[in-house]
Design a protein around this motif. Structure first.
Motif, PDB file in Angstrom:
ATOM      1  N   ASN A   8       0.860  -1.177   0.000  1.00 12.09           N
ATOM      2  CA  ASN A   8       0.000   0.000   0.000  1.00 12.09           C
ATOM      3  C   ASN A   8       0.897   1.226   0.000  1.00 12.09           C
ATOM      4  O   ASN A   8       1.487   1.570   1.008  1.00 12.09           O
ATOM      5  CB  ASN A   8      -0.908   0.010   1.232  1.00 12.09           C
ATOM      6  CG  ASN A   8      -1.920   1.136   1.196  1.00 12.09           C
ATOM      7  OD1 ASN A   8      -1.989   1.887   0.224  1.00 12.09           O
ATOM      8  ND2 ASN A   8      -2.712   1.260   2.239  1.00 12.09           N
ATOM      9  N   GLY A   9       1.027   1.863  -1.159  1.00 11.99           N
ATOM     10  CA  GLY A   9       1.898   3.025  -1.185  1.00 11.99           C
ATOM     11  C   GLY A   9       2.247   3.440  -2.585  1.00 11.99           C
ATOM     12  O   GLY A   9       1.863   2.799  -3.559  1.00 11.99           O
ATOM     13  N   SER A  10       2.958   4.527  -2.678  1.00 12.02           N
ATOM     14  CA  SER A  10       3.349   5.058  -3.969  1.00 12.02           C
ATOM     15  C   SER A  10       4.488   4.233  -4.557  1.00 12.02           C
ATOM     16  O   SER A  10       5.169   3.475  -3.863  1.00 12.02           O
ATOM     17  CB  SER A  10       3.793   6.524  -3.822  1.00 12.02           C
ATOM     18  OG  SER A  10       2.738   7.298  -3.291  1.00 12.02           O
ATOM     19  N   GLU A  11       4.704   4.420  -5.861  1.00 17.11           N
ATOM     20  CA  GLU A  11       5.795   3.760  -6.570  1.00 17.11           C
ATOM     21  C   GLU A  11       7.142   4.203  -5.997  1.00 17.11           C
ATOM     22  O   GLU A  11       7.411   5.383  -5.851  1.00 17.11           O
ATOM     23  CB  GLU A  11       5.725   4.133  -8.049  1.00 17.11           C
ATOM     24  CG  GLU A  11       6.907   3.697  -8.866  1.00 17.11           C
ATOM     25  CD  GLU A  11       6.852   2.228  -9.224  1.00 17.11           C
ATOM     26  OE1 GLU A  11       7.904   1.581  -9.195  1.00 17.11           O
ATOM     27  OE2 GLU A  11       5.761   1.741  -9.517  1.00 17.11           O
ATOM     28  N   LEU A  12       7.985   3.222  -5.647  1.00 15.75           N
ATOM     29  CA  LEU A  12       9.329   3.535  -5.194  1.00 15.75           C
ATOM     30  C   LEU A  12      10.241   3.629  -6.409  1.00 15.75           C
ATOM     31  O   LEU A  12       9.927   3.122  -7.484  1.00 15.75           O
ATOM     32  CB  LEU A  12       9.827   2.459  -4.221  1.00 15.75           C
ATOM     33  CG  LEU A  12       8.978   2.254  -2.953  1.00 15.75           C
ATOM     34  CD1 LEU A  12       9.537   1.098  -2.142  1.00 15.75           C
ATOM     35  CD2 LEU A  12       8.938   3.516  -2.126  1.00 15.75           C
ATOM     36  N   GLY A  13      11.400   4.245  -6.250  1.00 12.81           N
ATOM     37  CA  GLY A  13      12.286   4.444  -7.387  1.00 12.81           C
ATOM     38  C   GLY A  13      12.795   3.151  -7.977  1.00 12.81           C
ATOM     39  O   GLY A  13      12.879   2.990  -9.183  1.00 12.81           O
ATOM     40  N   SER A  14      13.156   2.183  -7.142  1.00 13.15           N
ATOM     41  CA  SER A  14      13.720   0.935  -7.626  1.00 13.15           C
ATOM     42  C   SER A  14      13.117  -0.218  -6.845  1.00 13.15           C
ATOM     43  O   SER A  14      12.615  -0.042  -5.728  1.00 13.15           O
ATOM     44  CB  SER A  14      15.244   0.941  -7.456  1.00 13.15           C
ATOM     45  OG  SER A  14      15.791  -0.320  -7.743  1.00 13.15           O
ATOM     46  N   SER A  15      13.153  -1.408  -7.420  1.00  8.15           N
ATOM     47  CA  SER A  15      12.637  -2.571  -6.713  1.00  8.15           C
ATOM     48  C   SER A  15      13.545  -2.931  -5.542  1.00  8.15           C
ATOM     49  O   SER A  15      13.119  -3.565  -4.586  1.00  8.15           O
ATOM     50  CB  SER A  15      12.519  -3.768  -7.668  1.00  8.15           C
ATOM     51  OG  SER A  15      13.772  -4.066  -8.242  1.00  8.15           O
TER      52      SER A  15
END
Length: 360
Positions: free
Chosen positions: A46-53
């Motif tokens: 639950n959250g926004s897209e992070l920069g990298s996996s």
């Protein structure tokens, strides 16, 4: 007579539709390729897209942010950092609270952003020692380190648009400090303790404006200078640029910069059009071939394109997903990526890893 005319019109419309479908039909068929895949069953639920996996610490160890396995953890944004072991296909908690922001392999330092670390909402960072074996400890170095980039603060560029490289390699400067950005200017590689190197590449063809981290491909010891689809942007697409275009190509090629400053060009992969792929999101060279991301993950080997993700269903169908956060292991063989169904805030964003160098 009216019925006859109606039928003729419908028949003509159908023929026109069929002709258009045939005209747009791909000349080549995409086959599915089975590669070894590990579904970590981890990710931000639950959250926004992070920069990298996540971040590869070695060829087999991968550090990533994941939602805690606790009741209501997704709603409360309770995050932890986990260490995934490719060899054992297991994971363990590395840091009990927060998300991993960056890692400096030379200094063996990582930055952890704490989750809701204060009532005022101020962001708090912890700098920790993290080695390539996944061992965590305290930092003994007194150097002031930027928590956003895991590099010495004094080495960071000031008042200019740049792409940060690994700390020993400096950064690529996209504008002269204090002067406005000019798209046709040549990029300059600012190297520590060396003379600046003017690159034979326009700044608008090097992706990034601001302090972005360069895409270092450890297996080749080169930097990938651009990754996005060159189509649709007046900086990289002749059709959008119009009469002002004065370059020997119509679509910007992909470029790899070696440590001596020499640049290798990879032509834009127009062969994709023959497979029916009109646009894509990401271009990533690997020892096994070029990864193409476009709601599927494809592997381009010469002129042959195969789909490596998602897996086909029982009846052979494939459900496209949003794919992002591609992270390549140092040897170039393992690709970690984030995938999810839609862009809703509450949609789970799972991480899987594919071994590009071995078939299933």
């Amino acid at each position: 007579m009216k019925k006859l005319i109606k039928h003729i019109v419908l028949a003509a419309a159908f023929c026109s539709f069929a002709t258009n479908v045939l005209a747009d039909a791909p000349k080549r068929q995409i086959e599915n390729q089975k590669l070894e895949i590990f579904d970590t069953e981890l990710g931000v639920r639950n959250g926004s897209e992070l920069g990298s996996s996540g971040i590869w610490l070695s060829n087999d160890l991968f550090a990533m942010t994941s939602t805690k396995d606790l009741p209501n953890a997704a709603e409360k944004h309770l995050l932890e950092v986990r260490l995934v072991d490719w060899k054992t296909k297991t994971s363990k908690v590395l840091v009990e609270e927060g998300q991993i922001i960056c890692w400096n392999p030379e200094r063996q330092i990582a930055s952890i952003q704490k989750t809701y670390s204060s009532p005022t909402g101020d962001v708090k960072y912890d700098l920790i020692r993290l080695d390539s074996q996944g061992q965590v400890g305290a930092i003994s170095d007194n150097t002031e380190i930027s928590p956003n980039f895991c590099q010495a603060t004094e080495s960071l560029p000031q008042n200019s648009l740049t792409i940060l490289l690994r700390e020993p390699d400096g950064y690529i400067q996209l504008n002269t400090p204090g002067e406005p950005y000019k798209s046709d200017r040549k990029a300059v590689w600012i190297r520590p303790n060396k003379t600046p190197l003017v690159m034979n590449v326009r700044v608008d063809e090097v992706h990034g404006a601001g302090n972005f981290i360069g895409n270092y491909l450890a297996y080749s010891k080169k930097y990938l200078l651009n990754t996005w689809d060159s189509q649709g942007d007046s900086d990289t697409d002749q059709r959008r640029a119009g009469v002002g275009w004065n370059r020997p190509y119509d679509l910007t090629p992909y470029r790899l910069m070696a440590m001596d400053g020499s640049i290798e060009e990879i032509p834009y992969p127009k062969i994709l059009f023959e497979y029916g792929i009109k646009r894509f999101a990401y271009f990533l060279p690997t020892p096994a071939g070029v990864i193409i991301s476009a709601k599927n993950l494809f592997l381009l080997q010469g002129e042959k394109l195969t789909r490596i993700w998602p897996r086909p269903g029982i009846f052979g169908g494939v459900t496209p997903e949003i794919i992002g956060g591609l992270a390549l292991s140092p040897d170039g063989c393992k690709l970690a990526f984030r995938h999810y169904r839609d862009t809703k805030y509450t949609t789970p964003k799972s991480v899987s890893i594919i071994n590009l160098c071995e078939k299933a």
